[in-house]
Structures are given as structure tokens and as C-alpha cells.
Design a protein around this motif. Structure first.
Motif, short mmCIF file in Angstrom:
data_model
loop_
_atom_site.label_atom_id
_atom_site.label_comp_id
_atom_site.label_asym_id
_atom_site.label_seq_id
_atom_site.Cartn_x
_atom_site.Cartn_y
_atom_site.Cartn_z
N GLY A 79 13.17 44.34 58.91
CA GLY A 79 14.35 45.15 59.20
C GLY A 79 14.03 46.63 59.28
O GLY A 79 14.49 47.33 60.18
N ALA A 80 13.23 47.10 58.32
CA ALA A 80 12.86 48.52 58.28
C ALA A 80 11.72 48.70 57.28
O ALA A 80 11.72 48.07 56.22
CB ALA A 80 14.05 49.39 57.88
N VAL A 96 0.86 40.10 38.48
CA VAL A 96 1.80 40.16 39.59
C VAL A 96 1.00 40.46 40.85
O VAL A 96 0.22 41.42 40.88
CB VAL A 96 2.87 41.27 39.40
N TYR A 97 1.19 39.65 41.89
CA TYR A 97 0.44 39.82 43.14
C TYR A 97 1.40 40.00 44.31
O TYR A 97 2.26 39.16 44.56
CB TYR A 97 -0.45 38.60 43.40
N TRP A 98 1.22 41.12 45.01
CA TRP A 98 2.05 41.42 46.18
C TRP A 98 1.53 40.63 47.38
O TRP A 98 0.34 40.63 47.68
CB TRP A 98 2.00 42.91 46.51
N TYR A 99 2.46 39.97 48.07
CA TYR A 99 2.12 39.25 49.29
C TYR A 99 2.73 40.01 50.47
O TYR A 99 3.95 40.11 50.56
CB TYR A 99 2.67 37.83 49.24
N SER A 100 1.90 40.58 51.35
CA SER A 100 0.46 40.43 51.41
C SER A 100 -0.17 41.76 51.82
O SER A 100 0.54 42.76 51.98
CB SER A 100 0.08 39.34 52.41
N LEU A 101 -1.49 41.75 52.05
CA LEU A 101 -2.15 42.97 52.50
C LEU A 101 -1.94 43.17 54.00
O LEU A 101 -1.55 44.24 54.44
CB LEU A 101 -3.64 42.89 52.19
N TYR A 102 -2.20 42.12 54.79
CA TYR A 102 -2.10 42.20 56.25
C TYR A 102 -0.86 41.48 56.77
O TYR A 102 -0.46 40.44 56.23
CB TYR A 102 -3.31 41.54 56.92
N ASP A 103 -0.29 42.00 57.83
CA ASP A 103 0.70 41.23 58.59
C ASP A 103 0.02 40.01 59.20
O ASP A 103 -1.16 40.06 59.59
CB ASP A 103 1.28 42.07 59.73
N SER A 150 14.41 34.23 59.83
CA SER A 150 13.66 33.76 58.65
C SER A 150 12.22 33.45 59.02
O SER A 150 11.30 33.68 58.22
CB SER A 150 14.32 32.51 58.06
N TYR A 151 12.01 32.93 60.21
CA TYR A 151 10.66 32.63 60.66
C TYR A 151 9.87 33.90 60.95
O TYR A 151 8.73 34.08 60.51
CB TYR A 151 10.70 31.75 61.90
N TYR A 152 10.49 34.83 61.67
CA TYR A 152 9.76 36.01 62.12
C TYR A 152 9.45 36.99 60.99
O TYR A 152 8.55 37.82 61.11
CB TYR A 152 10.53 36.70 63.25
N ARG A 153 10.14 36.88 59.88
CA ARG A 153 9.82 37.72 58.73
C ARG A 153 8.42 37.45 58.20
O ARG A 153 7.80 38.33 57.60
CB ARG A 153 10.86 37.52 57.62
N HIS A 154 7.91 36.24 58.42
CA HIS A 154 6.56 35.91 57.97
C HIS A 154 5.51 36.84 58.57
O HIS A 154 4.43 37.01 58.00
CB HIS A 154 6.22 34.47 58.35
N PHE A 155 5.81 37.43 59.70
CA PHE A 155 4.84 38.25 60.41
C PHE A 155 4.90 39.73 60.01
O PHE A 155 4.19 40.55 60.57
CB PHE A 155 5.07 38.13 61.92
N TYR A 156 5.75 40.05 59.01
CA TYR A 156 5.95 41.45 58.62
C TYR A 156 5.81 41.66 57.12
O TYR A 156 6.36 42.61 56.57
CB TYR A 156 7.34 41.91 59.06
N MET A 157 5.04 40.82 56.45
CA MET A 157 4.94 40.90 55.00
C MET A 157 3.83 41.84 54.52
O MET A 157 3.77 42.17 53.33
CB MET A 157 4.69 39.50 54.40
#
Length: 209
Positions: free
Chosen positions: A119-120, A142-149, A167-174
Motif C-alpha cells: 500500500g505504501a 524475533v525475525y523480520w520477513y523479509s530482506l528481499y522482495d 492478498s496474493y500480490y502482497r507477497h511480492f512487497y515484504m
């Protein structure tokens, strides 16, 4: 340096274990016990971590306890993404941990937590700070997911893929870094909390990254 061995990933998530094939998780339990025993045979001091559960469901752990899985585990783990996928708010993190600790006294790690920049980017940066405030000091790791998109040319591991909508496309922006390796605003915020806040990054076989 290998500090722990995690057995599976999100075993109660239907995208990672098929309950139609194994409706009671009996096969999973057998596999997890065998894996834990093999790890112990090779290294008696290496902590064995049950794959982080998502959703955070005490009932699933009760099932694993009834099937004698937990007696072979040294650490329990949970995953949470309240700003993207979960049906609870980010400020409920302490309550979610308490739900598990009410029934189990093993160490509890948060092995995946994250906020997408779908979203932003400002939302993700805020999410790093708020997550750190809520979890650091309440759990040993505590581990942040993730380093790379996730690269846009790849597929995310979900059941229905594009049919899931945003919901699917959010996987590409983590990631804290974009696909091309450039930093997002959240990276600077993450640096303020490291090393108390670690990173979880999945790599594929022969991953070009």
C-alpha cells in the motif's frame, strides 16, 4: 554457524501442508518426530524448533502435543502478519504470545513477522517500529520477513495465487530491499532495532540472489 534446526514451515497453513491428504496431521507428526530424532542423533545440543505456526492457533499445538511431537521439540515458533493477512490487529501481539504460553512452557520465538509495502512504504516503515516495540523483550528471538522482495517473475507459494487478489500480490512487497536491491524506507528503521530484530530470508535452490 548453525544455531537451530526448524522442522517444516507453517505446518498448519494449508498452503504448506495439505489437510485433505493428512486431515489430522498424523503423517506430519510422524515426520516431525523422525526429523527431530535424526537431528538429536547428529547434534545433541542443537535446538529443534517446530516450524512457525500460521495462524497462531493453540489448538494446533494441542494436537501436536497429543501426538507426542512437542516432547521432541525444544522451541515453539509463531508467524504473524496482522497488517497484511491475519484477522487481528498489530497491538494484539502480546495477547497472541500469551495464548501460547498459557499452555506451553517451552521457549517461544517469532520466526516470521512482517509488513508489506504494497500500500505504501511509509506503512511498512511504521510497522517495523511498532513490531519492535511490541515484541522485543517479550520473546527471545524475533525475525523480520523479509530482506528481499520476492521477484515479480516468480510465483508465491499460495493455494489460489492471483485469484486471492491483493492478498496474493502482497507477497511480492515484504522485503526491506526491492527486487533490484535498492533500499526501502523501512530499512533505515530496521537498522535502529538490529540485532535485537533479526531477518528471515527464504532462498530457493540455486537462487540467483
Amino acid at each position: 554457524m548453525l544455531e537451530a534446526a526448524m522442522i517444516w514451515n507453517e505446518p498448519n497453513n494449508k498452503s504448506h501442508w495439505d489437510p485433505e491428504v493428512d486431515p489430522g496431521w498424523g503423517r506430519f507428526a510422524e515426520m516431525a518426530i523422525l526429523a527431530a530424532q535424526a537431528i538429536r542423533a547428529e547434534n545433541a545440543s542443537l535446538p529443534r524448533v517446530l516450524g512457525g505456526i500460521s495462524p497462531i492457533d493453540p489448538g494446533f499445538l494441542a494436537n501436536m502435543q497429543a501426538r507426542c511431537v512437542l516432547e521432541h521439540m525444544d522451541v515453539l515458533a509463531v508467524h504473524g502478519f496482522p497488517l497484511d493477512w491475519n484477522l487481528w490487529q498489530i497491538d494484539e501481539w502480546p495477547h497472541k504470545l500469551a495464548q501460547i504460553r498459557a499452555h506451553h512452557d517451552k521457549p517461544l520465538w517469532v520466526t516470521e513477522v512482517g509488513v508489506s509495502s504494497f500500500g505504501a512504504e511509509e506503512v511498512q516503515a511504521w510497522g517495523v517500529d511498532r513490531t519492535a516495540e511490541l515484541l522485543i523483550g517479550r520473546t527471545p528471538r524475533v525475525y523480520w520477513y523479509s530482506l528481499y522482495d520476492l521477484p515479480s517473475a516468480w510465483e508465491a507459494t499460495t493455494r489460489h495465487r492471483e485469484a486471492e487478489g491483493s492478498s496474493y500480490y502482497r507477497h511480492f512487497y515484504m522485503g526491506l530491499l526491492r527486487e533490484d536491491g535498492s533500499p526501502k524506507a523501512a530499512l533505515e528503521r530496521f537498522a535502529c532495532h538490529a540485532p535485537r530484530l533479526g531477518v528471515c530470508q527464504w532462498f530457493h535452490f540455486e537462487d540467483h540472489r
